[in-house]
Design an enzyme around this catalytic site. Structure first.
Site, PDB file in Angstrom:
ATOM      1  N   ASN A 197     -33.290  18.087  38.007  1.00 24.09           N
ATOM      2  CA  ASN A 197     -34.392  18.652  37.237  1.00 24.09           C
ATOM      3  C   ASN A 197     -35.597  17.724  37.354  1.00 24.09           C
ATOM      4  O   ASN A 197     -35.531  16.661  37.995  1.00 24.09           O
ATOM      5  CB  ASN A 197     -33.990  18.909  35.779  1.00 24.09           C
ATOM      6  CG  ASN A 197     -33.618  17.638  35.021  1.00 24.09           C
ATOM      7  OD1 ASN A 197     -34.186  16.562  35.244  1.00 24.09           O
ATOM      8  ND2 ASN A 197     -32.646  17.740  34.119  1.00 24.09           N
ATOM      9  N   GLU A 200     -35.048  14.102  36.113  1.00 25.14           N
ATOM     10  CA  GLU A 200     -34.113  13.369  36.962  1.00 25.14           C
ATOM     11  C   GLU A 200     -34.766  12.978  38.281  1.00 25.14           C
ATOM     12  O   GLU A 200     -34.600  11.852  38.765  1.00 25.14           O
ATOM     13  CB  GLU A 200     -32.872  14.229  37.218  1.00 25.14           C
ATOM     14  CG  GLU A 200     -31.992  14.413  35.990  1.00 25.14           C
ATOM     15  CD  GLU A 200     -30.949  15.507  36.159  1.00 25.14           C
ATOM     16  OE1 GLU A 200     -29.958  15.502  35.416  1.00 25.14           O
ATOM     17  OE2 GLU A 200     -31.131  16.377  37.045  1.00 25.14           O
ATOM     18  N   ASP A 265     -26.372  24.022  34.798  1.00 27.78           N
ATOM     19  CA  ASP A 265     -25.058  24.526  35.218  1.00 27.78           C
ATOM     20  C   ASP A 265     -25.184  25.947  35.742  1.00 27.78           C
ATOM     21  O   ASP A 265     -24.572  26.309  36.757  1.00 27.78           O
ATOM     22  CB  ASP A 265     -24.078  24.524  34.034  1.00 27.78           C
ATOM     23  CG  ASP A 265     -23.876  23.153  33.418  1.00 27.78           C
ATOM     24  OD1 ASP A 265     -24.036  22.148  34.136  1.00 27.78           O
ATOM     25  OD2 ASP A 265     -23.547  23.095  32.216  1.00 27.78           O
TER      26      ASP A 265
END
Length: 311
Positions: A197, A200, A265
């Site tokens: 993301n 990150e 996820d």
């Protein structure tokens, strides 16, 4: 009505999901007073709910969309592990969960009132090396039986041997998608695709001032890690896919953002399933983006159904 071409194609895809699993526990209640013992709210719990989290949520998303998901991970020899395994079986996920009697299953307990989170309590321990080594042997056997591998890293220790897993899968011609964790991505070298993301990616590559700078950093990281592609999910800015000769941007489709937990996820699970079913990156990213837009409108760790996504 579900688009039958999607349904038929996805039902044939076999995905091996490996990584850190957890049990997400939600305690719902009402807060009407402050504790006389300390200046904290008292939550009177009315009901509880367990959900599969981490890599288990990735597998559950794949199953919810009609794909065949096998989950390989490590849990404790405890009640939480039993609850997680039962949840997965109820959601048609094939489980290869190895029990480590030296640890407790990772649990994230959230206390909520009026749909607002008051507190989160985490229980987690690192699996022993013996269990992880045994899991690596099983992984080598499972890879050949699946079309694609997803490594879901939550930094809990289950992917200590990620580099070996990537090498083994790629040697058999199997694509490997990775949802990364931490600031060192070197052990993901050689994967097919990474899906960090925005935060990150920034922790690894540093900040950027404009799209050109972002593209330069993304392509540099992609080349350094020898990836086929790098997908940066960017919240309200959508998601961007970086390949050798192309950048593909998808604007966000979220109508209402209620809870972003577990959205990553859903993205990697949907993306992996679409690619395993034979769709190209453009189609796969478009569907994954749509799935993310749906799941962030739900409370807590959640999945997307075929009816929601393809109707």
């Amino acid at each position: 009505m579900v688009n039958h071409s999607y349904k038929d194609n996805l039902s044939k895809a076999k995905i091996l999901v490996v990584g850190d699993v957890m049990l997400d526990r939600y305690w719902f209640g009402q807060v009407n007073r402050i504790s006389p013992e300390a200046p904290v709210p008292i939550a009177k719990i009315s009901h509880r709910e367990d959900r599969a989290g981490g890599a288990a949520n990735v597998a559950r998303n794949i199953s919810s969309l009609g794909g065949q998901a096998t989950l390989l991970s490590v849990i404790g020899q405890d009640e939480a592990g039993d609850a997680l395994e039962n949840l997965l079986k109820a959601n048609n996920v094939h489980t290869q969960l190895y029990r480590d009697s030296n640890i407790s299953t990772t649990v994230k307990l959230r206390v909520l009132s009026r749909q607002q989170q008051l507190l989160r309590i985490d229980f987690e321990e690192i699996p022993t090396d013996e269990i992880l080594t045994n899991k690596l042997e099983i992984y080598s056997k499972l890879v050949s039986e699946h079309d694609l591998v997803i490594l879901s890293d939550y930094g809990k220790g289950c992917l200590r041997y990620a580099e070996k897993m990537i090498v083994a899968a790629r040697a058999l011609g199997k694509p490997v998608l990775v949802d990364p964790k931490g600031s060192d991505y070197s052990h993901y070298k050689g994967a097919t695709l990474l899906t960090p993301n925005r935060m990150e990616f920034q922790a690894v590559a540093g900040g950027w001032s404009d799209e050109a700078a972002l593209t330069q950093k993304a392509q540099a990281l992609r080349q350094e890690l020898q990836l086929d592609a790098l997908l940066v999910t960017r919240s309200e800015e959508g998601m961007s896919l970086y390949q050798k000769d192309e950048v593909l941007h998808q604007p966000t489709v979220a109508r209402q953002v209620f809870d972003v937990s577990g959205a990553g996820d859903t993205v990697i699970g949907t993306l992996g399933l679409m690619l395993a079913a034979g769709y190209d990156y453009e189609e796969a990213i478009s569907i994954a983006n749509r799935a993310a837009g749906i799941v962030v409108g739900k409370l807590g760790t959640a999945v997307v159904s075929q009816e929601e996504l393809f109707c």
